[in-house]
Design an enzyme around this catalytic site. Structure first.
Site, mmCIF file in Angstrom:
data_model
loop_
_atom_site.group_PDB
_atom_site.id
_atom_site.type_symbol
_atom_site.label_atom_id
_atom_site.label_comp_id
_atom_site.label_asym_id
_atom_site.label_seq_id
_atom_site.Cartn_x
_atom_site.Cartn_y
_atom_site.Cartn_z
ATOM 1 N N LYS A 14 -44.196 -47.567 11.980
ATOM 2 C CA LYS A 14 -42.745 -47.347 11.996
ATOM 3 C C LYS A 14 -42.233 -47.198 13.432
ATOM 4 C CE LYS A 14 -43.169 -43.551 9.490
ATOM 5 N NZ LYS A 14 -44.625 -43.472 9.286
ATOM 6 N N ARG A 88 -37.815 -38.195 3.977
ATOM 7 C CA ARG A 88 -39.193 -38.068 3.510
ATOM 8 C C ARG A 88 -39.281 -37.365 2.170
ATOM 9 N NH1 ARG A 88 -41.747 -38.335 8.882
ATOM 10 N NH2 ARG A 88 -43.977 -38.370 8.606
ATOM 11 N N ARG A 127 -54.530 -43.707 18.538
ATOM 12 C CA ARG A 127 -53.185 -43.796 19.123
ATOM 13 C C ARG A 127 -52.987 -42.872 20.324
ATOM 14 N NH1 ARG A 127 -48.167 -42.541 15.447
ATOM 15 N NH2 ARG A 127 -49.445 -40.739 14.937
ATOM 16 N N ARG A 161 -51.403 -36.915 20.081
ATOM 17 C CA ARG A 161 -50.689 -35.903 19.312
ATOM 18 C C ARG A 161 -51.652 -34.893 18.682
ATOM 19 N NH1 ARG A 161 -46.526 -39.316 15.715
ATOM 20 N NH2 ARG A 161 -47.344 -37.905 14.128
ATOM 21 N N ARG A 172 -51.381 -35.148 5.844
ATOM 22 C CA ARG A 172 -50.183 -35.989 6.017
ATOM 23 C C ARG A 172 -50.118 -37.050 4.917
ATOM 24 N NH1 ARG A 172 -51.094 -37.596 12.136
ATOM 25 N NH2 ARG A 172 -49.295 -38.976 11.896
HETATM 26 P P1 AP5 Z 1 -47.112 -46.046 14.939
HETATM 27 O O1 AP5 Z 1 -46.073 -47.090 15.169
HETATM 28 O O2 AP5 Z 1 -47.163 -44.903 15.906
HETATM 29 O O3 AP5 Z 1 -47.051 -45.542 13.426
HETATM 30 P P2 AP5 Z 1 -45.998 -44.622 12.686
HETATM 31 O O4 AP5 Z 1 -45.759 -45.199 11.336
HETATM 32 O O5 AP5 Z 1 -44.800 -44.377 13.545
HETATM 33 O O6 AP5 Z 1 -46.904 -43.343 12.528
HETATM 34 P P3 AP5 Z 1 -46.610 -41.805 12.743
HETATM 35 O O7 AP5 Z 1 -47.938 -41.133 12.743
HETATM 36 O O8 AP5 Z 1 -45.721 -41.560 13.928
HETATM 37 O O9 AP5 Z 1 -45.865 -41.484 11.449
HETATM 38 P P4 AP5 Z 1 -45.713 -40.122 10.830
HETATM 39 O O10 AP5 Z 1 -44.745 -40.447 9.778
HETATM 40 O O11 AP5 Z 1 -46.949 -39.448 10.402
HETATM 41 O O12 AP5 Z 1 -45.233 -39.218 12.072
HETATM 42 P P5 AP5 Z 1 -43.840 -38.557 12.454
HETATM 43 O O13 AP5 Z 1 -43.797 -38.418 13.906
HETATM 44 O O14 AP5 Z 1 -42.715 -39.202 11.732
HETATM 45 O O15 AP5 Z 1 -48.544 -46.793 14.901
HETATM 46 C C1 AP5 Z 1 -49.732 -46.051 14.763
HETATM 47 C C2 AP5 Z 1 -50.833 -46.717 15.615
HETATM 48 O O16 AP5 Z 1 -51.137 -48.002 15.071
HETATM 49 C C3 AP5 Z 1 -50.410 -46.965 17.083
HETATM 50 O O17 AP5 Z 1 -51.500 -46.720 17.937
HETATM 51 C C4 AP5 Z 1 -50.005 -48.455 17.113
HETATM 52 O O18 AP5 Z 1 -50.273 -49.045 18.385
HETATM 53 C C5 AP5 Z 1 -50.909 -49.054 16.020
HETATM 54 N N1 AP5 Z 1 -50.243 -50.138 15.299
HETATM 55 C C6 AP5 Z 1 -48.941 -50.196 14.905
HETATM 56 N N2 AP5 Z 1 -48.668 -51.341 14.261
HETATM 57 C C7 AP5 Z 1 -49.844 -52.039 14.222
HETATM 58 C C8 AP5 Z 1 -50.221 -53.320 13.688
HETATM 59 N N3 AP5 Z 1 -49.360 -54.108 13.046
HETATM 60 N N4 AP5 Z 1 -51.516 -53.707 13.837
HETATM 61 C C9 AP5 Z 1 -52.430 -52.917 14.485
HETATM 62 N N5 AP5 Z 1 -52.126 -51.697 15.024
HETATM 63 C C10 AP5 Z 1 -50.849 -51.266 14.889
HETATM 64 O O19 AP5 Z 1 -44.012 -37.108 11.775
HETATM 65 C C11 AP5 Z 1 -44.922 -36.157 12.264
HETATM 66 C C12 AP5 Z 1 -44.759 -34.840 11.536
HETATM 67 O O20 AP5 Z 1 -43.412 -34.333 11.751
HETATM 68 C C13 AP5 Z 1 -44.895 -34.878 10.002
HETATM 69 O O21 AP5 Z 1 -46.242 -34.790 9.598
HETATM 70 C C14 AP5 Z 1 -44.069 -33.643 9.614
HETATM 71 O O22 AP5 Z 1 -44.781 -32.452 9.853
HETATM 72 C C15 AP5 Z 1 -42.910 -33.691 10.583
HETATM 73 N N6 AP5 Z 1 -41.769 -34.495 10.090
HETATM 74 C C16 AP5 Z 1 -41.260 -35.638 10.646
HETATM 75 N N7 AP5 Z 1 -40.218 -36.097 9.958
HETATM 76 C C17 AP5 Z 1 -40.051 -35.231 8.903
HETATM 77 C C18 AP5 Z 1 -39.136 -35.187 7.816
HETATM 78 N N8 AP5 Z 1 -38.189 -36.132 7.664
HETATM 79 N N9 AP5 Z 1 -39.261 -34.176 6.936
HETATM 80 C C19 AP5 Z 1 -40.194 -33.196 7.089
HETATM 81 N N10 AP5 Z 1 -41.103 -33.178 8.096
HETATM 82 C C20 AP5 Z 1 -41.024 -34.196 8.997
#
Ligand code: AP5
Length: 216
Positions: A14, A88, A127, A161, A172
């Site tokens: 994402k 979410r 990552r 992270r 997660r």
């Molecule tokens: P990346 O693009 O970083 O993936 P992502 O989907 O953004 O993954 P996240 O881990 O950031 O998502 P998340 O939802 O767990 O975290 P968030 O910060 O929202 O890609 C991942 C890796 O793969 C990278 O190294 C990239 O290079 C590689 N990659 C990407 N595309 C690829 C491809 N096509 N092929 C090969 N490799 C690829 O949330 C973190 C925490 O915050 C949550 O756990 C929660 O505690 C809190 N939080 C956030 N939002 C909320 C909410 N709305 N409600 C409640 N709690 C929340």
């Protein structure tokens, strides 16, 4: 201009795709994960509580994240908003509809990024990101050109992270399947859901997303 949600499990890509849309279409990325990571460093009581929950891989309360989005959701901006990691939960989805309606805006597409769980462990544990500009890298699939230096801004502040480990990832994923995946049916029923193959190469995923956007 289009307002879209990128929906998918941790590591689906994402953030990676959102950054491209910011560069290529002047869209505005609203990542609740990034906002919460900023809150973690604020030194406040709220920041301390957020850190405890996030580092375990659990979801932060709806009230906190809806408040964060509400603050950022000003009038129409650039090429539109990308909601990255929000909503979410079903209450967050309802809150987003109400917020957009209040601002006289609409949701144009919800893009589900489908990825097998097996691929996610490798993606998450490899990552790292730039602490200055947020550029996303991976040890194997997308290393920075010069080790220790961000390609995009030249910063040496490359970080991993606290929740990018196998234990937190398990939680997660559980949170995703229990609380977030019901949104797939919710948006499908509203006729707003499109699905892309998140396992494809990054450029191919971007091309699929572009096709959805070009139809809005
Ligand atoms: P990346 O693009 O970083 O993936 P992502 O989907 O953004 O993954 P996240 O881990 O950031 O998502 P998340 O939802 O767990 O975290 P968030 O910060 O929202 O890609 C991942 C890796 O793969 C990278 O190294 C990239 O290079 C590689 N990659 C990407 N595309 C690829 C491809 N096509 N092929 C090969 N490799 C690829 O949330 C973190 C925490 O915050 C949550 O756990 C929660 O505690 C809190 N939080 C956030 N939002 C909320 C909410 N709305 N409600 C409640 N709690 C929340």
């Amino acid at each position: 201009m289009a307002n879209i949600i990128l929906l998918g499990p941790p590591g689906a890509g994402k953030g990676t795709q959102a950054k491209r849309l910011v560069d290529e279409r002047a869209m505005v990325q609203l990542s609740t994960g990034d906002m919460l990571r900023e809150a973690k460093t604020s030194g406040t009581e709220m920041g301390r509580r957020v850190a405890e929950v996030m580092d375990k891989g659990q979801l932060v309360t709806d009230e906190i994240v809806i408040g964060l989005i509400e603050e950022k959701l000003t009038g129409a901006q650039g090429g539109g908003f990308i909601f990255d990691g929000f909503p979410r939960t079903l209450p967050q989805a309802d809150a987003l509809s109400a917020l957009l309606a209040r601002k006289g805006q609409a949701l144009d597409a919800v893009i589900e990024m489908q990825v097998d769980d097996d691929a996610l462990v490798a993606r998450i544990t490899g990552r790292y990101t730039c602490g200055n500009c947020g550029e996303v890298y991976h040890d194997q699939t997308r290393p920075s050109k010069v080790a220790g230096t961000c390609d995009a801004c030249g910063s040496h502040d490359l970080r991993r992270r606290a929740d990018d480990n196998e234990l937190a990832l398990k939680t997660r994923l559980m949170e995703y399947y229990k609380k977030t995946s019901p949104l797939i049916g919710y948006y499908y029923a509203k006729g707003e859901l499109s699905t892309v193959n998140g396992l494809a190469e990054m450029d191919a995923v971007a091309a699929e997303i572009a096709k959805v956007l070009d139809k809005t």
